[in-house]
Design an enzyme around this catalytic site. Structure first.
Site, PDB file in Angstrom:
ATOM      1  N   ARG A 222     -21.329 -14.668  -6.901  1.00  0.00           N
ATOM      2  CA  ARG A 222     -20.067 -15.365  -7.179  1.00  0.00           C
ATOM      3  C   ARG A 222     -20.256 -16.878  -7.084  1.00  0.00           C
ATOM      4  NH1 ARG A 222     -17.353 -10.842  -4.331  1.00  0.00           N
ATOM      5  NH2 ARG A 222     -17.906 -11.708  -2.317  1.00  0.00           N
ATOM      6  N   ASP A 260      -8.767  -5.259 -14.789  1.00  0.00           N
ATOM      7  CA  ASP A 260      -8.994  -4.170 -13.831  1.00  0.00           C
ATOM      8  C   ASP A 260      -7.961  -3.081 -14.090  1.00  0.00           C
ATOM      9  OD1 ASP A 260     -10.741  -4.243 -10.973  1.00  0.00           O
ATOM     10  OD2 ASP A 260      -9.174  -2.710 -11.065  1.00  0.00           O
ATOM     11  N   ASN A 288      -8.107  -0.368 -18.873  1.00  0.00           N
ATOM     12  CA  ASN A 288      -9.424   0.244 -18.760  1.00  0.00           C
ATOM     13  C   ASN A 288     -10.404  -0.712 -19.450  1.00  0.00           C
ATOM     14  OD1 ASN A 288     -11.795   1.673 -19.393  1.00  0.00           O
ATOM     15  ND2 ASN A 288     -10.682   3.609 -19.339  1.00  0.00           N
ATOM     16  N   CYS A 349     -24.079  -1.237  -9.266  1.00  0.00           N
ATOM     17  CA  CYS A 349     -24.189  -0.918  -7.837  1.00  0.00           C
ATOM     18  C   CYS A 349     -24.473   0.567  -7.641  1.00  0.00           C
ATOM     19  CB  CYS A 349     -22.939  -1.364  -7.078  1.00  0.00           C
ATOM     20  SG  CYS A 349     -21.427  -0.612  -7.670  1.00  0.00           S
TER      21      CYS A 349
HETATM   22  N1  SAH Z   1     -16.236  -8.026  -9.009  1.00  0.00           N
HETATM   23  C1  SAH Z   1     -15.385  -7.629  -7.911  1.00  0.00           C
HETATM   24  C2  SAH Z   1     -15.663  -6.208  -7.444  1.00  0.00           C
HETATM   25  C3  SAH Z   1     -15.510  -5.145  -8.505  1.00  0.00           C
HETATM   26  S1  SAH Z   1     -15.377  -3.534  -7.866  1.00  0.00           S
HETATM   27  C4  SAH Z   1     -15.524  -8.628  -6.771  1.00  0.00           C
HETATM   28  O1  SAH Z   1     -16.384  -9.518  -6.814  1.00  0.00           O
HETATM   29  O2  SAH Z   1     -14.749  -8.528  -5.819  1.00  0.00           O
HETATM   30  C5  SAH Z   1     -15.029  -2.574  -9.260  1.00  0.00           C
HETATM   31  C6  SAH Z   1     -13.603  -2.671  -9.764  1.00  0.00           C
HETATM   32  O3  SAH Z   1     -13.533  -1.915 -10.980  1.00  0.00           O
HETATM   33  C7  SAH Z   1     -12.504  -2.115  -8.883  1.00  0.00           C
HETATM   34  O4  SAH Z   1     -11.555  -3.118  -8.636  1.00  0.00           O
HETATM   35  C8  SAH Z   1     -11.860  -0.965  -9.689  1.00  0.00           C
HETATM   36  O5  SAH Z   1     -10.441  -0.930  -9.553  1.00  0.00           O
HETATM   37  C9  SAH Z   1     -12.225  -1.353 -11.091  1.00  0.00           C
HETATM   38  N2  SAH Z   1     -12.324  -0.280 -12.093  1.00  0.00           N
HETATM   39  C10 SAH Z   1     -12.827   0.965 -11.957  1.00  0.00           C
HETATM   40  N3  SAH Z   1     -12.848   1.608 -13.147  1.00  0.00           N
HETATM   41  C11 SAH Z   1     -12.352   0.733 -14.071  1.00  0.00           C
HETATM   42  C12 SAH Z   1     -12.127   0.790 -15.483  1.00  0.00           C
HETATM   43  N4  SAH Z   1     -12.455   1.879 -16.185  1.00  0.00           N
HETATM   44  N5  SAH Z   1     -11.618  -0.297 -16.091  1.00  0.00           N
HETATM   45  C13 SAH Z   1     -11.296  -1.413 -15.378  1.00  0.00           C
HETATM   46  N6  SAH Z   1     -11.492  -1.519 -14.054  1.00  0.00           N
HETATM   47  C14 SAH Z   1     -12.014  -0.468 -13.400  1.00  0.00           C
END
Ligand code: SAH
Length: 405
Positions: A222, A260, A288, A349
């Site tokens: 980040r 998200d 999505n 991850c």
């Molecule tokens: N980049 C973020 C962490 C991401 S965690 C940070 O730095 O804090 C992954 C995220 O993906 C979660 O918030 C979850 O709600 C979202 N997510 C899961 N499936 C998804 C989809 N199909 N489309 C959009 N978001 C999704």
């Protein structure tokens, strides 16, 4: 020491002794901390669940002290390879060493993983710090049993205002343990706790947020993104509470679109944008990400930076092929909507997707998109997420940085 009869009847420092089959000590000797049911000479006795035991080779030679599981195929997790007593002083030593590592590498920071389980010699135990609160996660019968001592020691070492448990994770079922959350000690955390990370401030929902409230592992990625976004149009997919969006905006991005599926994550993200005074350059889309990326491509929208940080698409080795298709799809779409010279920041991850495999998926996506992609860096998590060289399972986060032509 050796008595006749069952190899599990032997003891070391008064501990129950558990013998491995002949030839099954190699993984342990290589530095890996896990022993599986098939490695044992006899099934693990049920009454040792959660307790430390002495692990012996087939000849009765001492290998390690490990903590017994409450079920599942992973039956023992190594606590130490020394002949030492597992008591409060031992625990204090492990916790102090884990905390000292973070202080040395990161200084005094408000949001940090203080204990990263096996990698810090404290199997299945996570301790995260959010300002004056600690968030603890226990993933095994052994960590559960140690928890009261852990709480006592954390209070001694860190004088927190409160310690909250976030053991509300399904994986505990493998050890026959229920999901659990709540105050372990002191005050209950507020609904939103503020932490400072670099130049950004983030609200963390310790009680109900994803993971223990924040994705601490992406800290350095980040902060690097913040230096690369001046004047750029940024798309941040799977944005959660805006972990990448806020630094991008602080770094001078012209606009940042965060996507998200979770409405509550986007509520936090909006608040985060407000408290960092970047709300007017941030936009939040509840969708999505797969569909949204496809729409952007169809509508010929273009960006200078695209961040992909999806949840793990695979939790088992068997589902890796499906996960590879998922990663390829989002990377392909991201590459298509990047302007020439644009930056792709693409994370995975998934424990089961190793670094080389993930890279090959990105290479395929670039080939299919017809884009020339130069890799500039390939990073991992921050130093508060150490891993064990001998245990690939302790390394999961990969972050690809590449520029398209
Ligand atoms: N980049 C973020 C962490 C991401 S965690 C940070 O730095 O804090 C992954 C995220 O993906 C979660 O918030 C979850 O709600 C979202 N997510 C899961 N499936 C998804 C989809 N199909 N489309 C959009 N978001 C999704």
């Amino acid at each position: 020491m050796t008595t006749a009869g069952s190899p599990t009847s032997r003891t070391e420092f008064g501990l129950r002794a558990i013998a491995l089959k002949r030839g099954r000590e190699d993984r342990l000797k290589s530095g890996h901390p896990w022993i599986f049911a098939g490695d044992l000479a006899e099934p693990l006795p049920a009454d040792v669940a959660g307790a430390p035991v002495a692990v012996l080779d087939h000849r009765g030679g001492f290998l390690a002290i490990a903590v017994a599981s409450g079920g599942g195929g992973l039956v023992l997790r190594v606590l130490t390879r020394q002949r030492e007593v597992i008591d409060q002083a031992w625990l204090a030593g492990r916790l102090s060493s884990a905390i000292a590592l973070r202080r040395r590498w990161l200084g005094e920071v408000e949001g940090v993983r203080l204990v990263n389980a096996e990698s810090d010699g404290l199997p299945a135990l996570i301790v995260d710090r959010y300002g004056p609160f600690l968030s603890v996660q226990s993933l095994s019968a052994g960590a559960d049993r140690m928890l009261p001592n852990v709480v006592e020691e954390l209070v001694n070492l860190l004088s927190p205002v409160g310690i909250y448990e976030r053991s509300d994770v399904a994986i505990r079922a493998l050890e026959g343990l229920p999901e659990r959350k709540g105050v372990l000690w002191g005050e209950e955390p507020p609904d939103e706790q503020v932490i400072q990370e670099g130049k950004a401030r983030f609200l963390v929902d310790i009680k109900n947020g994803q993971k223990t409230g924040f994705f601490l592992d992406q800290r350095l990625n980040r902060q690097r993104l913040q230096t690369l976004c001046g004047g750029k149009r940024v798309l941040n997919t799977f944005c959660y509470s805006g972990g990448f969006s806020i630094p991008a905006a602080i770094g001078g991005a012209a606009s940042v679109v965060g996507v998200d599926v979770s409405a509550s994550a986007l509520d936090l993200a909006r608040h985060n944008a407000e408290i960092n005074k970047v709300g007017e350059r941030c936009q939040w889309v509840e969708a999505n990400a797969f569909d949204y990326l496809r729409e952007l491509d169809r509508d010929r929208k273009r960006f200078d930076v695209v961040v992909l940080d999806p949840p793990a698409f695979t939790k088992t080795r068997q589902s890796v092929p499906g996960a590879m298709r998922g990663y390829k799809e989002i990377n392909l779409r991201a590459l298509k909507i990047l302007e020439p010279g644009g930056l792709l920041v693409s994370s995975s991850c998934s424990h089961h997707m190793d670094a080389e495999t993930f890279l090959s998926v990105i290479a395929e996506a670039a080939a299919d998109a017809g884009r020339h992609l130069r890799m500039v860096d390939y990073t991992g998590p921050g130093p508060d997420h150490p891993s064990l060289p001998a245990a690939p399972e302790t390394r999961y986060l990969k972050c690809f940085w590449g520029v398209v032509s």
